[in-house]
Design a protein around this motif. Structure first.
Motif, PDB file in Angstrom:
ATOM      1  N   ILE A 187       0.833  -1.203   0.000  1.00 14.94           N
ATOM      2  CA  ILE A 187       0.000   0.000   0.000  1.00 14.94           C
ATOM      3  C   ILE A 187       0.868   1.254   0.000  1.00 14.94           C
ATOM      4  N   ALA A 188       1.970   1.239   0.744  1.00 17.79           N
ATOM      5  CA  ALA A 188       2.878   2.389   0.754  1.00 17.79           C
ATOM      6  C   ALA A 188       3.495   2.612  -0.621  1.00 17.79           C
ATOM      7  N   ILE A 189       3.863   1.532  -1.289  1.00 13.61           N
ATOM      8  CA  ILE A 189       4.442   1.649  -2.634  1.00 13.61           C
ATOM      9  C   ILE A 189       3.410   2.185  -3.618  1.00 13.61           C
ATOM     10  N   ILE A 190       2.166   1.739  -3.483  1.00 16.41           N
ATOM     11  CA  ILE A 190       1.097   2.216  -4.370  1.00 16.41           C
ATOM     12  C   ILE A 190       0.960   3.730  -4.269  1.00 16.41           C
ATOM     13  N   ILE A 191       0.933   4.245  -3.050  1.00 13.85           N
ATOM     14  CA  ILE A 191       0.792   5.687  -2.858  1.00 13.85           C
ATOM     15  C   ILE A 191       2.016   6.420  -3.399  1.00 13.85           C
ATOM     16  N   THR A 192       3.199   5.847  -3.197  1.00 18.23           N
ATOM     17  CA  THR A 192       4.427   6.475  -3.699  1.00 18.23           C
ATOM     18  C   THR A 192       4.422   6.559  -5.218  1.00 18.23           C
ATOM     19  N   ARG A 214      -6.947 -19.538   3.628  1.00 17.53           N
ATOM     20  CA  ARG A 214      -8.000 -18.803   2.923  1.00 17.53           C
ATOM     21  C   ARG A 214      -7.744 -17.297   3.022  1.00 17.53           C
ATOM     22  N   ILE A 215      -7.418 -16.835   4.221  1.00 18.96           N
ATOM     23  CA  ILE A 215      -7.153 -15.407   4.413  1.00 18.96           C
ATOM     24  C   ILE A 215      -5.913 -14.983   3.630  1.00 18.96           C
ATOM     25  N   LEU A 216      -4.889 -15.820   3.630  1.00 18.41           N
ATOM     26  CA  LEU A 216      -3.667 -15.509   2.883  1.00 18.41           C
ATOM     27  C   LEU A 216      -3.958 -15.345   1.394  1.00 18.41           C
ATOM     28  N   ILE A 217      -4.702 -16.284   0.830  1.00 16.02           N
ATOM     29  CA  ILE A 217      -5.009 -16.234  -0.602  1.00 16.02           C
ATOM     30  C   ILE A 217      -5.907 -15.045  -0.928  1.00 16.02           C
ATOM     31  N   LEU A 218      -6.921 -14.822  -0.091  1.00 14.82           N
ATOM     32  CA  LEU A 218      -7.830 -13.703  -0.339  1.00 14.82           C
ATOM     33  C   LEU A 218      -7.107 -12.363  -0.235  1.00 14.82           C
ATOM     34  N   ASP A 219      -6.139 -12.270   0.658  1.00 12.95           N
ATOM     35  CA  ASP A 219      -5.382 -11.023   0.776  1.00 12.95           C
ATOM     36  C   ASP A 219      -4.580 -10.757  -0.494  1.00 12.95           C
ATOM     37  N   MET A 220      -4.031 -11.796  -1.088  1.00 12.09           N
ATOM     38  CA  MET A 220      -3.294 -11.625  -2.342  1.00 12.09           C
ATOM     39  C   MET A 220      -4.232 -11.200  -3.474  1.00 12.09           C
ATOM     40  N   PHE A 221      -5.407 -11.818  -3.525  1.00 10.64           N
ATOM     41  CA  PHE A 221      -6.389 -11.430  -4.536  1.00 10.64           C
ATOM     42  C   PHE A 221      -6.846  -9.986  -4.333  1.00 10.64           C
ATOM     43  N   PHE A 222      -6.880  -9.545  -3.092  1.00 15.96           N
ATOM     44  CA  PHE A 222      -7.273  -8.168  -2.791  1.00 15.96           C
ATOM     45  C   PHE A 222      -6.174  -7.178  -3.180  1.00 15.96           C
ATOM     46  N   LEU A 223      -4.923  -7.519  -2.898  1.00 17.52           N
ATOM     47  CA  LEU A 223      -3.819  -6.601  -3.171  1.00 17.52           C
ATOM     48  C   LEU A 223      -3.530  -6.466  -4.668  1.00 17.52           C
ATOM     49  N   ALA A 224      -3.797  -7.516  -5.436  1.00 17.21           N
ATOM     50  CA  ALA A 224      -3.471  -7.483  -6.868  1.00 17.21           C
ATOM     51  C   ALA A 224      -4.204  -6.359  -7.608  1.00 17.21           C
ATOM     52  N   PRO A 225      -5.537  -6.266  -7.536  1.00 16.85           N
ATOM     53  CA  PRO A 225      -6.199  -5.144  -8.223  1.00 16.85           C
ATOM     54  C   PRO A 225      -5.934  -3.805  -7.543  1.00 16.85           C
ATOM     55  N   LEU A 226      -5.700  -3.823  -6.227  1.00 16.46           N
ATOM     56  CA  LEU A 226      -5.380  -2.568  -5.549  1.00 16.46           C
ATOM     57  C   LEU A 226      -4.107  -1.957  -6.121  1.00 16.46           C
ATOM     58  N   ALA A 227      -3.165  -2.804  -6.529  1.00 18.45           N
ATOM     59  CA  ALA A 227      -1.908  -2.317  -7.099  1.00 18.45           C
ATOM     60  C   ALA A 227      -2.101  -1.646  -8.454  1.00 18.45           C
ATOM     61  N   LEU A 228      -3.277  -1.809  -9.052  1.00 17.92           N
ATOM     62  CA  LEU A 228      -3.568  -1.152 -10.332  1.00 17.92           C
ATOM     63  C   LEU A 228      -4.055   0.285 -10.150  1.00 17.92           C
ATOM     64  N   MET A 229      -4.265   0.715  -8.921  1.00 18.76           N
ATOM     65  CA  MET A 229      -4.779   2.061  -8.683  1.00 18.76           C
ATOM     66  C   MET A 229      -3.893   3.157  -9.274  1.00 18.76           C
ATOM     67  N   PRO A 230      -2.550   3.071  -9.164  1.00 24.34           N
ATOM     68  CA  PRO A 230      -1.733   4.122  -9.794  1.00 24.34           C
ATOM     69  C   PRO A 230      -1.953   4.219 -11.299  1.00 24.34           C
ATOM     70  N   LEU A 231      -2.090   3.076 -11.966  1.00 24.66           N
ATOM     71  CA  LEU A 231      -2.304   3.081 -13.415  1.00 24.66           C
ATOM     72  C   LEU A 231      -3.615   3.762 -13.772  1.00 24.66           C
ATOM     73  N   LEU A 232      -4.705   3.351 -13.128  1.00 29.36           N
ATOM     74  CA  LEU A 232      -6.013   3.936 -13.436  1.00 29.36           C
ATOM     75  C   LEU A 232      -6.088   5.396 -13.000  1.00 29.36           C
ATOM     76  N   THR A 233      -5.412   5.729 -11.910  1.00 30.54           N
ATOM     77  CA  THR A 233      -5.389   7.126 -11.461  1.00 30.54           C
ATOM     78  C   THR A 233      -4.698   8.006 -12.490  1.00 30.54           C
TER      79      THR A 233
END
Length: 296
Positions: free
Chosen positions: A16-21, A75-94
């Protein structure tokens, strides 16, 4: 799993810190002093702030959810990865939306926000199921409390997408409001979960069966019954009392002085009043005869 959970917390925070940076680095500097260039800079900064507020709220919700558990499941580990993957696209779409603010880029950005929010809800649900693994009533209470809380957010997200098709610039206002409302609504829902968790198991089960009006009545009754002792007078501040109190309270709802969070620390009178409230609810909801004599 405890050690791995700590590593996952650090990994998620780093992502998340890298995404904002990256979003900051995508803002183009002004190389020529013209009004248009500075207006474009202001536009980029404004859209960056929209994404920053959204991601900052997601980080807070994520940290709060993971703070509730000491271990995790695969389950939580896998779901967290699935959650972070599209979140990392926020800089591109922004960046796409800032450079080319069209209905396509605005709707794509809104769709990404909606996808990230949906995946985060799935992740949160898995965390709640782990936290209340042996408490079925709390799981049902979570489904009702957060289900109602998410209805407004879903409606706002759909409205934002529709507005983005016809008025892309106006949709940016909805994208700004969305994380703010998400923060406030989820904070209130989380407080309700803590309040229900403070009840005995039998009353938790009864709460899980309440409808919307019943849950509202419960909150009013609990607030009245467990009202905390007013704090000592404090020196006046330049902020209004309500805002000063809100800003200075502990972020963790479980440590707020607004309500007593542990039912077993309540006085016998307070326990009796809440028990009487549930008894009255049961009596009102019990089936009654119509008073007519049976037909022959």
């Amino acid at each position: 799993m405890e050690k791995l959970k700590t590593r996952l917390d650090a990994f998620s925070d780093a992502i998340i810190a890298i995404i904002i940076t990256i979003m900051v680095l995508d803002i183009p500097p002004v190389l020529h002093d013209t009004v248009n260039n500075y207006l474009q800079l202001g536009k980029h900064v404004g859209i960056y702030l929209i994404s920053f507020i959204f991601i900052a709220n997601i980080w807070y919700q994520h940290s709060t959810a993971f703070g509730e558990i000491d271990t995790m499941t695969y389950r939580i580990l896998i779901l967290d990865m699935f959650f972070l993957a599209p979140l990392a696209l926020m800089p591109l779409l922004t960046n796409m939306m800032a450079v080319n603010t069209t209905r396509v880029t605005v709707v794509m950005y809104g769709a990404l926000q909606l996808l990230v929010t949906f995946l985060f809800r799935v992740l949160t649900r898995a965390i709640v199921h782990l936290e209340y693994e042996d408490e079925q009533a709390m799981r049902r209470a979570y489904a009702k409390i957060y289900g109602n809380a998410n209805l407004l957010l879903d409606a706002l997200a759909v409205v934002a997408l529709v507005v983005g098709v016809f008025k892309p610039a106006l949709a940016l206002i909805f994208y700004l409001l969305y994380p703010v409302l998400m923060f406030l609504i989820n904070a209130n829902a989380r407080q309700q979960m803590y309040d229900v968790a403070a009840l005995p198991a039998a009353q938790q089960a009864e709460y899980a069966d309440l409808d919307t009006a019943g849950r509202k009545a419960f909150r009013e009754a609990q607030t009245t019954t467990f009202q905390a002792t007013p704090p000592a007078a404090k020196p006046a501040t330049h902020l209004p009392d309500t805002w000063a109190h809100w800003l200075d309270q502990n972020v963790d709802p479980r440590r707020r002085g607004r309500l007593q969070q542990r039912f077993d620390q309540a006085t016998p009178e307070q326990q009796a009043r809440m028990a009487a409230w549930f008894a009255a609810r049961r009596q009102r909801s019990a089936p009654r005869g119509n008073g007519r004599a049976p037909r022959r």
